[in-house]
Design a protein around this motif. Structure first.
Motif, PDB file in Angstrom:
ATOM      1  N   SER A  25       0.802  -1.222   0.000  1.00 28.51           N
ATOM      2  CA  SER A  25       0.000   0.000   0.000  1.00 28.51           C
ATOM      3  C   SER A  25       0.833   1.270   0.000  1.00 28.51           C
ATOM      4  O   SER A  25       0.273   2.368  -0.001  1.00 28.51           O
ATOM      5  CB  SER A  25      -0.949   0.002   1.205  1.00 28.51           C
ATOM      6  OG  SER A  25      -1.849  -1.087   1.117  1.00 28.51           O
ATOM      7  N   ASP A  33      -0.629   7.880  -1.901  1.00 32.29           N
ATOM      8  CA  ASP A  33      -1.166   7.076  -0.810  1.00 32.29           C
ATOM      9  C   ASP A  33      -2.535   7.594  -0.370  1.00 32.29           C
ATOM     10  O   ASP A  33      -3.430   6.812  -0.035  1.00 32.29           O
ATOM     11  CB  ASP A  33      -0.206   7.047   0.380  1.00 32.29           C
ATOM     12  CG  ASP A  33       1.078   6.285   0.074  1.00 32.29           C
ATOM     13  OD1 ASP A  33       1.164   5.618  -0.986  1.00 32.29           O
ATOM     14  OD2 ASP A  33       2.007   6.370   0.900  1.00 32.29           O
ATOM     15  N   GLU A  37      -6.056   5.639  -0.311  1.00 35.07           N
ATOM     16  CA  GLU A  37      -6.906   5.637   0.889  1.00 35.07           C
ATOM     17  C   GLU A  37      -8.329   6.093   0.560  1.00 35.07           C
ATOM     18  O   GLU A  37      -9.308   5.476   0.990  1.00 35.07           O
ATOM     19  CB  GLU A  37      -6.285   6.552   1.943  1.00 35.07           C
ATOM     20  CG  GLU A  37      -7.011   6.601   3.257  1.00 35.07           C
ATOM     21  CD  GLU A  37      -6.341   7.554   4.231  1.00 35.07           C
ATOM     22  OE1 GLU A  37      -7.068   8.340   4.851  1.00 35.07           O
ATOM     23  OE2 GLU A  37      -5.101   7.512   4.351  1.00 35.07           O
ATOM     24  N   ARG A  40     -10.091   3.382  -1.502  1.00 38.11           N
ATOM     25  CA  ARG A  40     -10.518   2.273  -0.644  1.00 38.11           C
ATOM     26  C   ARG A  40     -11.709   2.663   0.225  1.00 38.11           C
ATOM     27  O   ARG A  40     -12.609   1.847   0.462  1.00 38.11           O
ATOM     28  CB  ARG A  40      -9.354   1.803   0.229  1.00 38.11           C
ATOM     29  CG  ARG A  40      -8.319   1.008  -0.543  1.00 38.11           C
ATOM     30  CD  ARG A  40      -7.170   0.621   0.341  1.00 38.11           C
ATOM     31  NE  ARG A  40      -6.262  -0.328  -0.301  1.00 38.11           N
ATOM     32  CZ  ARG A  40      -5.076  -0.628   0.167  1.00 38.11           C
ATOM     33  NH1 ARG A  40      -4.634  -0.090   1.297  1.00 38.11           N
ATOM     34  NH2 ARG A  40      -4.307  -1.488  -0.474  1.00 38.11           N
TER      35      ARG A  40
END
Length: 152
Positions: A25, A33, A37, A40
Motif C-alpha cells: 500500500s 497514498d 486511501e 478504498r
C-alpha cells in the motif's frame, strides 16, 4: 515476507499478510497514498464511481504502483465492468506477479464468466503464494471437482 507467507507451518500468517498489505500500500508518495486511501474508503462505502475516479487519478499519476490497479479492478468488478477489471488485474500482476489478491480477483472473474479451468489455475497460483487463505482453499476445493477431466 512472501517467503515467510509461503511457509506451511506459519501460525501467525495473518500478521505476515497484514505486513505485506502495508508494504504493498506504499506508493512512495504521500499524495498517491492518499488517493489509494480515498479510493478504498469509497469502495468500503460502495460508491463505485467515486472509487474509480480516485483510483484512476492514482493509476494515471503512479502507473508503476500495482496496488492502484488492483484496487481499481475491485471497483470495476463491483460495478459490473469485467473487461476493465481484467485489464487492471493484468497490469497489477505485470507489476507484481506475487499479488495473490489480484490472482484471486482474476479467478473470481473467470469463475463468474464460466471459465472454471482458468479460474482454478488462477486460484492455485494465488494459493501457491498464500497457502493459508481459507477463501483460496475453498475456491480450489469448489472448482477441482467441476474441472476434473478438463484441460487447464
Amino acid at each position: 515476507m512472501l517467503e515467510e507467507l509461503r511457509r506451511p507451518d506459519l501460525p501467525n500468517w495473518k500478521n505476515v499478510e497484514e505486513a505485506l498489505w502495508s508494504e504493498w500500500s506504499k506508493s512512495g508518495s504521500a499524495a498517491m497514498d492518499l488517493l489509494l486511501e480515498r479510493g478504498r474508503a469509497a469502495i468500503e462505502a460502495e460508491d463505485w464511481g467515486m472509487a474509480i475516479a480516485h483510483l484512476t487519478a492514482l493509476t494515471d499519476h503512479a502507473p508503476g504502483f500495482a496496488e492502484g490497479f488492483n484496487a481499481r479492478a475491485l471497483a470495476y468488478f463491483k460495478s459490473g465492468l469485467f473487461g476493465p477489471a481484467l485489464d487492471d488485474l493484468a497490469r497489477a500482476l505485470t507489476l507484481n506477479p506475487d499479488h495473490f489478491a489480484a490472482l484471486m480477483g482474476l479467478g473470481t472473474i473467470l469463475e463468474d464468466t464460466g471459465r472454471d479451468a482458468a479460474a482454478l489455475a488462477a486460484y492455485r497460483a494465488a494459493r501457491a503464494i498464500h497457502p493459508h487463505d481459507p477463501d483460496l482453499e475453498e475456491a480450489v476445493n469448489r472448482l477441482e471437482p467441476k474441472v476434473s477431466g478438463q484441460a487447464l
